[in-house]
Design an enzyme around this catalytic site. Sequence first.
Site, PDB file in Angstrom:
ATOM      1  CB  THR A   1      -0.936   0.048   0.953  1.00 39.18           C
ATOM      2  OG1 THR A   1      -1.509   1.315   1.479  1.00 39.18           O
ATOM      3  CG2 THR A   1       0.009  -0.240   2.510  1.00 39.18           C
TER       4      THR A   1
ATOM      5  CE1 TYR B   1      -4.055  -1.839   5.375  1.00 41.28           C
ATOM      6  CE2 TYR B   1      -3.456   0.406   4.579  1.00 41.28           C
ATOM      7  CZ  TYR B   1      -3.824  -0.875   4.415  1.00 41.28           C
ATOM      8  OH  TYR B   1      -3.743  -1.470   3.247  1.00 41.28           O
TER       9      TYR B   1
END
Length: 328
Positions: A117, A141
């Site tokens: 990501t 995250y």
Amino acid sequence: MQTILVTGGAGYVGSHCCKAFARAGYRVVVYDNLYRGWRDLVKWGDLIEGDLLDADAVGRAVAAVKPDVVAHFAALTYVGESVSDPGQYYANNSLGAFNVLEAMRANGCSKFIFSSTAATYGVPKQVPIPEDHPQWPINPYGWSKLMVERMLADYATAYGFTFAALRYFNAAGADPDGEAGERHEPETHVIPLAIEGSLRDDYRFTIFGDDFDTRDGTCVRDYVHVTDLGEAHRLAAEHLLAGGAGGFFNLGTGEGATVKEIADAIERVTGRKLPRTIGPRRAGDPPVLIASNTRAREILGWTPTHSSIDEIVATANAWRLKEGERRG
Ligand code: UFG
């Protein structure tokens, strides 16, 4: 026929990638615990129901399937939740990936595609963001994914793994044939929420801040169609199977759209009004995130072809209307 084991194949990006793999002639087997995935989105291969944190079950699945490539999507993806409950993120995202890598090592599998990501970059010092930009995430995250990138580099050096770690920017849109799409509960992403705002009187779409240093004051993001992500994963599989060196790749278009531009596109494409409120900034939102995608273009031969904002919005809207029928 070559086989791809797809963890998280019942989720949003995973399901679209299963379709891309299956259409290219691979045998697809999905491994998913259906915690946030959906059985009816497993359409392009068999499903093995299992949890990543059950290392024995992961080992049994890898031994039974004997994959040529493992594509690893299974993960938790809510930035806000990762701040309030980081343990879940380090367990599912970091330890879960570790269990998959160890199962591969035990079974002589060494080709890995990883769903990484843009959140691994944190607040960018430079845009478009190149892959060698410093990585300093601003939430658990991002850290939980960056730890897996580190494992991959070390497994490559020590154990001869090859991998493609694909850093998505803003995944959006839905399968143009209407066979898969986004189904998050709760939904937090801007495009589905803005579509909701254009359909319902009881939900008002809020723009999180219009005082950023951008062309219209709202945040800029690099939206990439999930079908283009599917194609990138197919190319990554081909690259690894042909003996390619792999590495880290940004997946974005190299262009950004503001939140206001998204809202305007929804009105233009759907013909419906989108009433909006300007609210405060959301914590942790960088003003601009745009990918440099030269590496994916040059090494994987990837060209996004579905990622215009209008096509993203049109496919997301069609999926939402179909989902409305499903929900009744
Ligand atoms: N936004 C609004 N209103 C909303 C929802 C979002 O204005 O109701 C704005 C956000 O503030 C942001 C933009 O729309 O500026 C995009 O927000 P999303 O939540 O759709 O996406 P993010 O850029 O926050 O998140 C994406 C991925 C994450 C990833 C993150 C970090 O979806 O998985 O990028 O790079 F972690």
